[in-house]
Scaffold this motif. Structure first.
Motif, PDB file in Angstrom:
ATOM      1  N   ILE B 373       0.860  -1.199   0.000  1.00 44.19           N
ATOM      2  CA  ILE B 373       0.000   0.000   0.000  1.00 44.19           C
ATOM      3  C   ILE B 373       0.891   1.243   0.000  1.00 44.19           C
ATOM      4  N   PRO B 374       0.652   2.161  -0.883  1.00 50.26           N
ATOM      5  CA  PRO B 374       1.457   3.387  -0.888  1.00 50.26           C
ATOM      6  C   PRO B 374       1.329   4.088   0.465  1.00 50.26           C
ATOM      7  N   GLY B 375       2.450   4.559   0.969  1.00 48.39           N
ATOM      8  CA  GLY B 375       2.435   5.258   2.256  1.00 48.39           C
ATOM      9  C   GLY B 375       2.760   4.361   3.435  1.00 48.39           C
ATOM     10  N   TYR B 376       2.645   3.055   3.262  1.00 55.26           N
ATOM     11  CA  TYR B 376       2.948   2.099   4.339  1.00 55.26           C
ATOM     12  C   TYR B 376       4.235   1.369   3.998  1.00 55.26           C
ATOM     13  N   SER B 377       5.125   1.315   4.945  1.00 50.25           N
ATOM     14  CA  SER B 377       6.362   0.615   4.634  1.00 50.25           C
ATOM     15  C   SER B 377       6.830  -0.231   5.809  1.00 50.25           C
ATOM     16  N   ALA B 378       7.616  -1.234   5.477  1.00 52.81           N
ATOM     17  CA  ALA B 378       8.180  -2.087   6.514  1.00 52.81           C
ATOM     18  C   ALA B 378       9.217  -1.286   7.284  1.00 52.81           C
ATOM     19  N   ARG B 379       9.167  -1.372   8.599  1.00 50.61           N
ATOM     20  CA  ARG B 379      10.135  -0.638   9.403  1.00 50.61           C
ATOM     21  C   ARG B 379      11.496  -1.332   9.361  1.00 50.61           C
ATOM     22  N   PHE B 380      11.466  -2.661   9.351  1.00 47.94           N
ATOM     23  CA  PHE B 380      12.709  -3.443   9.384  1.00 47.94           C
ATOM     24  C   PHE B 380      12.772  -4.401   8.200  1.00 47.94           C
ATOM     25  N   SER B 381      13.976  -4.812   7.878  1.00 47.49           N
ATOM     26  CA  SER B 381      14.109  -5.800   6.808  1.00 47.49           C
ATOM     27  C   SER B 381      14.501  -7.179   7.336  1.00 47.49           C
ATOM     28  N   SER B 382      14.653  -7.299   8.646  1.00 45.30           N
ATOM     29  CA  SER B 382      15.038  -8.594   9.224  1.00 45.30           C
ATOM     30  C   SER B 382      13.895  -9.598   9.070  1.00 45.30           C
ATOM     31  N   PRO B 383      14.230 -10.899   9.021  1.00 41.46           N
ATOM     32  CA  PRO B 383      13.165 -11.902   8.937  1.00 41.46           C
ATOM     33  C   PRO B 383      12.308 -11.871  10.208  1.00 41.46           C
ATOM     34  N   PHE B 384      11.056 -12.259  10.058  1.00 42.79           N
ATOM     35  CA  PHE B 384      10.144 -12.224  11.210  1.00 42.79           C
ATOM     36  C   PHE B 384       9.273 -13.463  11.221  1.00 42.79           C
ATOM     37  N   GLU B 387       4.798 -11.413  13.592  1.00 46.00           N
ATOM     38  CA  GLU B 387       4.585 -10.005  13.899  1.00 46.00           C
ATOM     39  C   GLU B 387       5.585  -9.199  13.080  1.00 46.00           C
ATOM     40  N   PHE B 388       5.185  -7.983  12.731  1.00 44.11           N
ATOM     41  CA  PHE B 388       6.079  -7.124  11.956  1.00 44.11           C
ATOM     42  C   PHE B 388       5.675  -5.675  12.193  1.00 44.11           C
ATOM     43  N   VAL B 389       6.648  -4.784  12.054  1.00 42.59           N
ATOM     44  CA  VAL B 389       6.407  -3.374  12.317  1.00 42.59           C
ATOM     45  C   VAL B 389       6.238  -2.631  10.994  1.00 42.59           C
ATOM     46  N   ILE B 390       5.180  -1.850  10.938  1.00 41.01           N
ATOM     47  CA  ILE B 390       4.875  -1.059   9.747  1.00 41.01           C
ATOM     48  C   ILE B 390       4.949   0.420  10.124  1.00 41.01           C
ATOM     49  N   THR B 391       5.605   1.188   9.288  1.00 37.87           N
ATOM     50  CA  THR B 391       5.565   2.635   9.460  1.00 37.87           C
ATOM     51  C   THR B 391       4.401   3.152   8.631  1.00 37.87           C
ATOM     52  N   ALA B 392       3.511   3.851   9.320  1.00 37.66           N
ATOM     53  CA  ALA B 392       2.268   4.274   8.690  1.00 37.66           C
ATOM     54  C   ALA B 392       2.318   5.762   8.362  1.00 37.66           C
ATOM     55  N   PRO B 393       1.442   6.187   7.477  1.00 34.98           N
ATOM     56  CA  PRO B 393       1.437   7.605   7.119  1.00 34.98           C
ATOM     57  C   PRO B 393       0.862   8.498   8.212  1.00 34.98           C
ATOM     58  N   VAL B 394       0.163   7.897   9.163  1.00 31.67           N
ATOM     59  CA  VAL B 394      -0.421   8.698  10.253  1.00 31.67           C
ATOM     60  C   VAL B 394      -0.025   8.059  11.584  1.00 31.67           C
ATOM     61  N   SER B 395      -0.357   8.745  12.663  1.00 29.35           N
ATOM     62  CA  SER B 395      -0.012   8.222  13.995  1.00 29.35           C
ATOM     63  C   SER B 395      -0.840   6.972  14.282  1.00 29.35           C
ATOM     64  N   PRO B 396      -0.313   6.101  15.127  1.00 28.84           N
ATOM     65  CA  PRO B 396      -1.069   4.885  15.443  1.00 28.84           C
ATOM     66  C   PRO B 396      -2.409   5.208  16.102  1.00 28.84           C
ATOM     67  N   GLN B 397      -2.474   6.303  16.847  1.00 28.33           N
ATOM     68  CA  GLN B 397      -3.741   6.676  17.485  1.00 28.33           C
ATOM     69  C   GLN B 397      -4.793   6.955  16.412  1.00 28.33           C
ATOM     70  N   LYS B 398      -4.376   7.710  15.418  1.00 26.71           N
ATOM     71  CA  LYS B 398      -5.308   8.071  14.358  1.00 26.71           C
ATOM     72  C   LYS B 398      -5.701   6.820  13.558  1.00 26.71           C
ATOM     73  N   LEU B 399      -4.706   6.017  13.290  1.00 28.63           N
ATOM     74  CA  LEU B 399      -4.948   4.783  12.547  1.00 28.63           C
ATOM     75  C   LEU B 399      -5.962   3.908  13.299  1.00 28.63           C
ATOM     76  N   GLN B 400      -5.743   3.799  14.585  1.00 28.52           N
ATOM     77  CA  GLN B 400      -6.618   2.943  15.392  1.00 28.52           C
ATOM     78  C   GLN B 400      -8.058   3.460  15.373  1.00 28.52           C
ATOM     79  N   ARG B 401      -8.225   4.769  15.388  1.00 28.59           N
ATOM     80  CA  ARG B 401      -9.587   5.313  15.335  1.00 28.59           C
ATOM     81  C   ARG B 401     -10.301   4.863  14.054  1.00 28.59           C
ATOM     82  N   HIS B 402      -9.593   4.906  12.948  1.00 28.81           N
ATOM     83  CA  HIS B 402     -10.187   4.457  11.681  1.00 28.81           C
ATOM     84  C   HIS B 402     -10.491   2.965  11.720  1.00 28.81           C
ATOM     85  N   LEU B 403      -9.526   2.226  12.198  1.00 29.11           N
ATOM     86  CA  LEU B 403      -9.694   0.765  12.222  1.00 29.11           C
ATOM     87  C   LEU B 403     -10.877   0.380  13.109  1.00 29.11           C
TER      88      LEU B 403
END
Ligand SMILES: Cc1ncc(COP(=O)(O)O)c(C=O)c1O
Ligand SMILES: Cc1ncc(COP(=O)(O)O)c(C=O)c1O
Lengths: 495, 450, 495, 450
Positions: B373-384, B387-403
């Motif tokens: 998805i444009p705007g979302y990227s993997a935070r790390f490249s290590s194998p997992f 669970e994995f960390v995503i850097t989002a275009p908005v704050s997690p608080q805002k993201l959670q409200r939408h979700l």
């Protein structure tokens, strides 16, 4: 009938299965493309390969080889094996309580935080304390938490050098073990052979000798002899005068509900064993919950987070800078807390008072009825439990407390706690709890009298007991000498 | 409602036996100066149906895993529990028993725990295991205390890839007990090997990592283990997501001395995070240093010599050794251990591997979809793992409200503990999430842009 | 160990209580103002007065005095005591299934009607029938329903005078009993001593003699001897030619899933025992469910309502004018249907075929292994069950099928069905089901061989069995001679 | 998912013992002309978690008693079930056992049923009771069949105040068995005594009423009983709402010969109306005519003569007496009987009375409130227990639509079976409805006007 159940590992066959996994409904990739080969598991874990019916019969049989409160009388002293209400179990497994994640947004966990918030209030009132943390997982964990709070408090007062915790000679083993973990030195206080309470002279002597280094005293009241230490107010004053704190081991709180409160007795910290006082089931060893209540001066040191409430609702408040930190992951044994909450709301204030009164009555009744056949360590009125002994039987017939305990099993009852407290020889610590009927108590008395009679007339039957249990007495020495702590392929059960 | 069976008449008769006439007289040992002379200030008693209504309403105020599609992990995992588990685990003979002090009438619980100890060894690849500890965090502490030894001093090195809650608990204990804790930073989501090497000295008592670590990343044990063992340190690995052991190397195979962690997700309810199920598994040489209860197999004293089970090596424990005990633990998590035992028997050898594969595959599917998805990227490249960390275009608080509006609980916000991860979200995808769940998440994420 | 549990009525004391009632939260009025005094209860019903812990221990003990499939092997022939999956139980108690009212609006019961609708489809497919009603409560209830359908059909054809139902001599007792309830006369058809199937000559003779009056024949196939009647197509033709209908007693359907279908064999009506074939637990006697499947020509007569579906969703359709009416209140044993639905969706088509194949394999395996020590009533290949006998043991050592049954109990197993079917002397009808492991079967064989050996060498131990059960053999004659069907005050249990 | 434990390898080995090599060979007794040579056309197998999702969704499509405030009764009643009941009733030793043919290992079930039989007698005031029947409707049939006797002919008189479903079943059976049914109308909600008197003759085999009847009204037994007994008829009373017996006279006290009815609401789940729990209680003289299983107390054959329980008087039953059996019933409702037994023990003597009083008082409170609303009136003036008929200003369909929007399930529409009751609604108020529930109902009703 004697019988043995083979291990689950000895059952099944290669390829047998019980539960199946959900379908793989996503496109897959080669494992090696995702995980470095060196980090892939080389061989499957050799877990059992059994069908569902084998599992069901196996663990059903195991359950049938286990004795619980639902099976019969469980007079295990210090353990408060009262009836575990079924409604508590049902409430704990409501999806709204059982299927929630500790890190989900507060807005989606309002009921959970409310329950914890209110339970804190109830326990604070019962203990006579300012606040309560529900984080500790059991009594011993609570003890350690409490000692850490005391330590943080002393440190904040520049008294970080205080390193001695006084512990009565009849204390539970977790008390000194917890002291060690908090880097304290345990010093034993003698009990008075007459009153069973603290030997005041010894206490004073210890306080005098170590005045500057006393961090705390840990006590139960009633103590593990089932006796209420009537000098408690004086003890509190003495300890406080040296700058020490008073820790209340709440394992015996079933004797004091609505009668007296640790806070009012002068204690600064108290733990509850919700799995004793508040009827949550002990589960064959756990889980429990060991909330800690504290007086106002210790509140800043509590581990976090703590539940709080404002106009928007309930939320978790992070602890301040003085907090000791955190005692475990997440918020405590919530499932246990739901049960305890249910219990307290079932009884209400009058009911809880009646719980303690009835527990005390049942104990005194048993004590009275056993006096004719057994030595009672302390003859005075007891609280919710008392210590009888097999001294007479030991001396006269070489029948020990252990023998008597084993013989009791033959009559469909569990045994008292034996050989504790350590200061009483051949101790049999009996705690009937309030949930036993008079008929059950009378039956226990009649069996105990019969055993006393057997000790006189046919001691062998007692010394070789139990006779009707699934297995006979087991070789403890062998278990410790050649420890076998896990099954290994090829090992076989003997039937 | 009351569970006190004896009626006032029963009690009067019993009091009469004692020569007393009221319950109040039984309280005479409690001196007046500490008596509470008012009723406790608590809500009044409720009848069972009314109490159920009250608690039912309270429970309904929580959104549970059946109400929402959850991608929360971060130490607490949602694994499906086969029906057979609670049916057996909750049999009242297990539930209402105490610690099995009288083995002759407690063989069921003892044998179940012996089986638990064995299964823990089977999944960790280590030699021994104990009967349970409070939770993963305190299990980690117990391992460290074992490594530190009776003196209580010394230093432990821990990766900051270990669950922040666990580390917080470690610092709390360390302060009280008096030992030092050195934290080693991560790089690209895994423990920085250079920093670890620098931190570990000949006197380090323990080296502690988590596998997979808090970010879901798989630590490079091949590089870590030699460092951990370069001195006399005990190498401790922490496993919060036991499903990983279905596909990832076993601690016993990669040189760990002690494996600790959390097994609550195997067969037990999540219950807002507790009761949990801490475990400890170790090499045999630590047998007499183990904290907590141990069940051992033995035989009858008598002639038949039938197999039986007892609590053993109790001289390690507080009730015998008191201030010199290996731990202060008494009550543990036995009933949860029974649940985990039945769970592991139910999924079995094959299911355990499949479980690991399902989590791995589903998480990687989600990862591929989200990072596309444009705007979302993997935070790390290590194998997992799952669970994995995503850097989002908005704050997690805002993201959670939408979700939340779409019925989704998103991942954990690692920014709470890692200040440089403010716009990150830690997603967890176990086998309980369907492709449909994941696709729903992805479609909502697509809509949320800066 | 032998023991007795006193009755709940012998426990407790006046005033003891367990569950409390909800609060009276409405303004009240005097009872007499609402109910005529003459209609008020004069004395409280003398129900027990017991506390919760007494109830819990009492019924826990009773459960421990009861043997179920979860306890061990249950080879009770004709009863299909297969493993009852735990998931089925969980699904049945989901609030959306367990807490719904039979008369609530259809719009609020869409899931329930859907489940019934789909289950009807599955069972129709399995049976090879046009439609299925899920109303009947058990097998016998299904039989009666089926016979009523047949009767209504004949009446609609002006054949209301047909009054004979042919029933094989090895049929279950419910078959003739149901025939009587439908006002039919049962006429016995002999079975062929060689094949175990219907004696074709006798059948033909009966058909010839009663051609105009034959209403139906009731059969199981495989029959209660566990034998598949290979003449079934011919029988169907013969009966149909006389104008009779064929009724399939589905108690043995566990042998035919995906292998053959009653509809394809020529049957017009079939019942299922979901509590056998579809794994719903038997609950110590019930509940069960006995759905009835019918061919197209019988559909108009089905009892109502029947589930239906249109664009708006699922709904209940009232039956037409030809319907026999209604067999019970509401829609059937829905809780049982949820379990059966879960079961069928668990297995799918291949799985169900494998169920029957495996049940047949297990039965043939046991039969083969027992041949050395016991007479087998019919030596040919059996289906899901077979009949062994104690004839040899009876003749040679006076050890009966009953003795052998009792002795089996000593080994932690239930007994086979004994003395049924009636045509086999000293019958022991053995049905292992598909859910037993090879090890369990081998254990059963080893015990049966041991018992055969005991009959030869130590018959007393068999004749006085069981020895390890909670009570010994009970006096059945006394029970029938002086019936005591309820406790009355003063009556005491002897221990 | 499969519960077949034996693996292909196990099965091959077993086949080899039989000299066979495939499962197919075992099917040789089934002739080709009836073999199914295609797979069954059924949905494919599902794994346990997937099946749970499917059924969970299906269950969620139903509104259950926790979702809605329900005032539905009409034969099926919502009484609170104390937690202790299912915990004990669902113990697998009870659940997974068959009819107790081997008493020595079935004492638990036998004793529980003996206790059930006793408690049924205690609440009905009659002498004996059986081990259960399918449901209330078929229990009524069995009573009628007993009265009719082996010939199967004759006539029974039944009040139209009896549940219409029960009467429908009676007609169905009567047609097949060949006896006649005469229905007697009601007047002001209770059986018309004059019409009853006219209907009952010297040859009437049974007179059947329901108490309280389908409208919730209390029949005037003082007037009915002498009529029922004026000939040789058996006087049968039907009880669908057993809570009524906490306050209303017991059948044994008012001259009933047989009491039948429905006890499902005592300790069991409602489950869309089934499995239900029919009971039959009677005077001793009917002992050998009783349908279904009977458990009797006896003693051991051997010297100790311990008390024990067995199935007894089995010569009445189909497996012995076959076409001359008193009934064809085999499988019954034992597990529900166990539930009812534990329930009755749990509420006990005092609770049973309180239950009756709660239902009575709450229903009357609701009645007073509803009949005070303009436009709503009581249909009948006869006394009632916990159900009553209200004539509403609009049709019950319209009323229900309004109620449903407020989260309420209204009462049953008797117009379905009684054509002159088109605008009526039969409200039921048991102890599970709170004052708040009732007040909510009343406020919604107030809003709905013609
Ligand atoms: C007096 C006393 N103190 C402390 C404890 C320790 O409590 P827990 O087992 O909950 O850790 C116990 C438990 O047996 C006890 O009896
Ligand atoms: C062959 C046969 N037919 C009919 C029945 C009657 O079925 P149910 O007990 O479900 O009424 C049985 C039950 O045992 C049976 O075995």
């Amino acid at each position: 009938m004697r019988s043995v159940e083979s291990l689950i590992f000895e059952k099944g066959a290669p390829g047998r299965r019980a539960a199946t996994m959900t379908a793989m409904d996503v496109p897959t990739e080669a494992l090696e493309s995702m995980v470095p080969t060196s980090m892939l598991r080389k061989e499957d874990a050799p877990l059992p390969e059994v069908s569902e019916i084998e599992i069901v019969r196996h663990y059903t049989h195991l359950s049938q080889r286990n004795f619980g409160v639902d099976t019969g009388f469980y007079p295990l002293g210090s353990c408060t094996m009262k009836y575990n209400p079924k409604i508590n179990e049902d409430m704990a497994v409501l999806p709204g309580f059982a299927r929630i994640h500790p890190l989900q947004p507060e807005s989606t966990a309002q009921g959970a935080i409310q329950l914890i918030y209110e339970l804190e209030q109830y326990l604070s009132e019962i203990a006579g304390m300012a606040r309560v943390t529900l984080q500790p997982s059991a009594g011993a964990h609570g003890e350690l938490t409490g000692l850490m709070l005391i330590k943080a408090y002393h440190e904040s007062n520049g008294q970080g050098h205080r390193n001695i915790v006084l512990i009565p000679d009849n204390a539970h083993g977790t008390n000194p073990a917890s002291a060690t973990l908090a880097d304290y030195r345990s010093v034993e206080v003698k009990s008075d052979p007459q009153t069973g309470g603290i030997d005041m002279d010894h206490l004073k002597a210890l306080l005098d000798a170590n005045a500057a280094n006393i961090a705390a005293i840990m006590m139960t009241n009633p103590n593990t002899l089932g006796l209420f230490d009537s000098k408690i107010a004086e003890i509190a004053t003495l300890v406080h005068e040296t700058g020490g704190q008073l820790y209340y081991d709440g394992a015996n709180a079933n004797a004091v509900l609505g009668i007296t409160r640790p806070g009012d007795m002068g204690f600064d910290v108290v733990h509850f064993n919700l799995h004793k006082t508040c009827s949550t089931p002990h589960g064959g060893g756990g889980p429990g919950a060991g909330p800690i209540g504290v007086k106002e001066h210790l509140v800043p040191f509590l581990p976090g987070p703590m539940p709080a409430k404002n106009e928007q609702g309930y939320y978790w408040e992070d602890p301040g800078a003085q907090s000791i930190g955190k005692m475990r992951a997440n918020k405590g044994n919530f499932g246990v807390l739901v049960r305890a909450y249910t219990y307290l709301r079932t009884y209400g204030p009058d009911g809880l008072l009646h719980v303690s009164q009835s527990a005390i009555l049942n104990a005194n009744y048993l004590k009275h009825e056993l006096e004719s056949d057994y030595e009672i360590a302390y003859p005075q009125m007891c609280q919710h439990e008392f210590v009888a002994t097999a001294e007479r039987q030991k001396e006269e017939h070489d029948v020990t407390a252990l023998d008597i305990a084993k013989r009791l099993l033959d009559f469909g009852m569990y045994a008292p706690t034996v050989y504790f407290p350590l200061i009483v020889h051949e101790a049999m610590m009996i705690e009937p709890t309030e949930t036993e009927t008079r008929e059950t108590l009378d039956y226990f008395v009649s069996v105990m009298r019969q055993i006393a009679e057997e000790a006189r007339t046919n001691p062998e039957i007692v010394k070789t007991a139990p006779h009707t249990t699934p297995v006979g007495r087991l070789d403890q020495a062998l278990a410790a000498r050649k420890p076998n702590l896990r099954w290994t392929a090829g090992q076989e059960t003997t039937h | 409602m009351s569970y006190i069976p004896n009626t006032p008449q029963d009690q009067q008769a019993m009091l009469a036996t004692l020569g007393l006439s009221s319950l109040e007289e039984l309280l005479s040992p409690v001196p007046e100066n500490v008596r509470l002379r008012r009723p406790l200030d608590l809500p009044p008693a409720l009848a069972e149906p009314d109490l159920k209504r009250l608690l039912g309403n309270m429970a309904a105020k929580n959104k549970n895993l059946d109400d929402m599609i959850s991608f929360l992990g971060a130490g607490t995992y949602d694994h499906a529990v086969p029906s057979v588990v609670p049916h057996l685990q909750r049999r009242s003979e297990f539930v209402t028993s105490y610690t099995p002090y009288q083995p002759e009438v407690s063989q069921g619980m003892l044998q179940a725990i012996y089986e638990f100890q064995t299964m823990v060894c089977q999944i960790t690849g280590l030699d021994i295991a104990n009967a349970s500890l409070y939770d993963g965090a305190t299990a980690l502490i117990e391992a460290v205390l074992l490594a530190i030894g009776p003196g209580g001093r010394g230093e432990v090195v821990i990766s900051s890839g270990v669950d922040p809650q666990y580390r917080r608990v470690l610092h709390t204990y360390a302060h009280a007990r008096g030992f030092n804790v050195k934290e080693v930073p991560t790089r690209d989501g895994v423990t920085s090997v250079e920093d670890l090497d620098a931190a570990v000295s000949a006197t380090t008592a323990a080296v502690v990592i988590q596998q997979p670590n808090f970010f879901g990343c798989i630590e490079d044990i091949g590089a870590i283990e030699p460092i951990a063992h370069k001195g006399k340190a005990v190498f401790v690995t922490t496993i919060t997501e036991p499903a990983s052991l279905g596909v990832l190397a076993a601690p016993g195979d990669y040189g760990a001395d002690i494996a600790v962690g959390e097994l609550m997700s195997f067969g037990n309810t999540m219950s807002y995070g507790g009761p949990a199920l801490g475990f400890m598994s170790a090499r045999s040489k630590y047998m007499r240093l183990m904290p907590g209860r141990l069940v051992g197999q033995t035989v009858e004293e008598g002639g038949d010599k039938r197999t039986g089970y007892v609590l053993t090596l109790q001289t390690r424990e507080q009730h015998i050794r008191r201030e010199r005990a290996t731990s202060n633990i008494c009550t543990n998590q036995s009933l949860l251990a029974v649940g985990a035992t039945i769970y592991m028997a139910a999924i079995g050898k094959q299911g355990f591997r499949e479980l690991g594969e399902l989590c791995l595959q589903k998480a990687h599917y989600a990862y591929r979809q989200i990072t596309a998805i444009p705007g979302y990227s993997a935070r790390f490249s290590s194998p997992f793992f799952d669970e994995f960390v995503i850097t989002a275009p908005v704050s997690p608080q805002k993201l959670q409200r939408h979700l939340e509006q779409a019925g989704i609980i998103g991942g954990y916000s690692p920014g709470i503990s890692y200040p440089d991860m403010e716009n990150d979200m830690l997603f967890c995808v176990t086998e309980t999430r369907t492709k449909e769940d994941i696709d729903t998440l992805v479609s909502v994420l697509k809509e949320v842009q800066a």
